[in-house]
Motif scaffolding. Structure first.
Motif, PDB file in Angstrom:
ATOM      1  N   UNK A  56      47.313  91.963  93.156  1.00 14.60           N
ATOM      2  CA  UNK A  56      46.211  92.671  93.794  1.00 14.60           C
ATOM      3  C   UNK A  56      44.875  92.133  93.294  1.00 14.60           C
ATOM      4  N   UNK A  57      44.751  91.988  91.964  1.00 16.78           N
ATOM      5  CA  UNK A  57      43.472  91.541  91.390  1.00 16.78           C
ATOM      6  C   UNK A  57      43.713  90.907  90.025  1.00 16.78           C
ATOM      7  N   UNK A  58      42.883  89.914  89.708  1.00 19.52           N
ATOM      8  CA  UNK A  58      42.823  89.328  88.368  1.00 19.52           C
ATOM      9  C   UNK A  58      41.345  89.351  88.005  1.00 19.52           C
ATOM     10  N   UNK A  59      41.016  90.068  86.930  1.00 23.93           N
ATOM     11  CA  UNK A  59      39.591  90.179  86.597  1.00 23.93           C
ATOM     12  C   UNK A  59      39.386  90.497  85.133  1.00 23.93           C
ATOM     13  N   UNK A  60      38.222  90.087  84.604  1.00 28.42           N
ATOM     14  CA  UNK A  60      37.869  90.506  83.251  1.00 28.42           C
ATOM     15  C   UNK A  60      37.429  91.963  83.283  1.00 28.42           C
ATOM     16  N   UNK A  61      37.805  92.702  82.263  1.00 24.40           N
ATOM     17  CA  UNK A  61      37.388  94.106  82.189  1.00 24.40           C
ATOM     18  C   UNK A  61      35.888  94.191  81.985  1.00 24.40           C
ATOM     19  N   UNK A  62      35.275  95.088  82.711  1.00 25.41           N
ATOM     20  CA  UNK A  62      33.835  95.296  82.595  1.00 25.41           C
ATOM     21  C   UNK A  62      33.578  96.592  81.830  1.00 25.41           C
ATOM     22  N   UNK A  63      32.333  96.824  81.507  1.00 24.59           N
ATOM     23  CA  UNK A  63      31.973  98.076  80.837  1.00 24.59           C
ATOM     24  C   UNK A  63      32.266  99.266  81.744  1.00 24.59           C
ATOM     25  N   UNK A 136      43.707 102.559  78.695  1.00 21.30           N
ATOM     26  CA  UNK A 136      42.696 101.808  77.931  1.00 21.30           C
ATOM     27  C   UNK A 136      42.879 102.036  76.432  1.00 21.30           C
ATOM     28  N   UNK A 137      42.977 103.306  76.024  1.00 18.85           N
ATOM     29  CA  UNK A 137      43.057 103.594  74.588  1.00 18.85           C
ATOM     30  C   UNK A 137      44.402 103.174  73.990  1.00 18.85           C
ATOM     31  N   UNK A 138      45.497 103.407  74.681  1.00 21.08           N
ATOM     32  CA  UNK A 138      46.798 103.069  74.092  1.00 21.08           C
ATOM     33  C   UNK A 138      47.042 101.561  74.036  1.00 21.08           C
ATOM     34  N   UNK A 139      46.358 100.789  74.887  1.00 20.98           N
ATOM     35  CA  UNK A 139      46.502  99.331  74.885  1.00 20.98           C
ATOM     36  C   UNK A 139      45.349  98.626  74.181  1.00 20.98           C
ATOM     37  N   UNK A 141      42.308  98.117  75.116  1.00 24.37           N
ATOM     38  CA  UNK A 141      41.679  97.169  76.026  1.00 24.37           C
ATOM     39  C   UNK A 141      40.203  97.015  75.683  1.00 24.37           C
ATOM     40  N   UNK A 142      39.690  95.782  75.865  1.00 21.33           N
ATOM     41  CA  UNK A 142      38.308  95.471  75.494  1.00 21.33           C
ATOM     42  C   UNK A 142      37.592  94.760  76.629  1.00 21.33           C
ATOM     43  N   UNK A 143      36.271  94.870  76.622  1.00 23.63           N
ATOM     44  CA  UNK A 143      35.438  94.199  77.610  1.00 23.63           C
ATOM     45  C   UNK A 143      35.701  92.691  77.566  1.00 23.63           C
ATOM     46  N   UNK A 144      35.839  92.093  78.752  1.00 19.68           N
ATOM     47  CA  UNK A 144      36.079  90.660  78.844  1.00 19.68           C
ATOM     48  C   UNK A 144      37.544  90.272  78.879  1.00 19.68           C
ATOM     49  N   UNK A 145      38.418  91.158  78.459  1.00 20.63           N
ATOM     50  CA  UNK A 145      39.852  90.892  78.501  1.00 20.63           C
ATOM     51  C   UNK A 145      40.254  90.701  79.960  1.00 20.63           C
ATOM     52  N   UNK A 146      41.029  89.670  80.268  1.00 18.57           N
ATOM     53  CA  UNK A 146      41.389  89.373  81.653  1.00 18.57           C
ATOM     54  C   UNK A 146      42.740  90.008  81.972  1.00 18.57           C
TER      55      UNK A 146
END
Length: 168
Positions: A56-63, A136-139, A141-146
């Motif tokens: 569906x999508x591949x993207x870096x995480x944003x704020x 987000x919290x259990x993994x 996840x951070x900004x910029x992570x693809x």
């Protein structure tokens, strides 16, 4: 070189299967993942794609994706790789309901299942919400992570698989 690549692929598959068994043995939030879901996740890891597995999508995480007050993973229409992941009935439901949403099981990067909602957002975009903050919290996840979000069809049911494809 070919032998090493085959060995690495086999190890990756064995590692994935071990993780699946470990997560399922804990039985944290409900029943084990259906074997068909496990098989499709393995096929994605091996690069085997067919119509039952849609990126569906591949993207870096944003704020925005990490903002706790939003609780949303945004799937903007301009960034969608495949907008045809919903079946006809799901599209109709999202267009006709007063408070449109689909309940979907999302398998996170740690191979844990989470109940989330998919809602329309700036047609034809979507957001994954109502449970995203926990992913987000259990993994961690951070900004910029693809991340990649895959849609799977198993027994006419929609599942999402989240993969971290950030180069390490």
């Amino acid at each position: 070189m070919e032998q090493k690549r085959e060995s690495d692929e086999k190890n990756s598959e064995i590692e994935l299967e071990a993780k699946m068994k470990m997560k399922n043995s804990r039985n944290q939030r409900g029943p084990e993942l259906p074997i068909e879901v496990v098989k499709k996740i393995k096929e994605i890891e091996r690069g085997e794609v067919d119509q039952s597995k849609i990126l569906v999508i591949r993207k870096p995480l944003s704020s925005y994706d990490l903002n706790k007050s939003d609780d949303c993973f945004f799937i903007p229409p301009a960034e969608m790789l495949n907008g045809d992941f919903l079946n006809r009935d799901e599209r109709v439901l999202l267009l006709t309901e007063q408070l449109p949403h689909l309940c979907v099981e999302l398998i996170d990067t740690k191979l844990e299942s989470h109940s989330v909602r998919l809602i329309p957002w700036y047609k034809p975009g979507y957001v994954v919400t109502k449970g995203w903050n926990f992913v987000v919290s259990s993994n961690k996840l951070e900004k910029g992570q693809i991340l990649e979000l895959w849609a799977l069809r198993v027994e006419k049911r929609l599942w999402f698989v989240l993969r971290d494809v950030t180069r390490k």
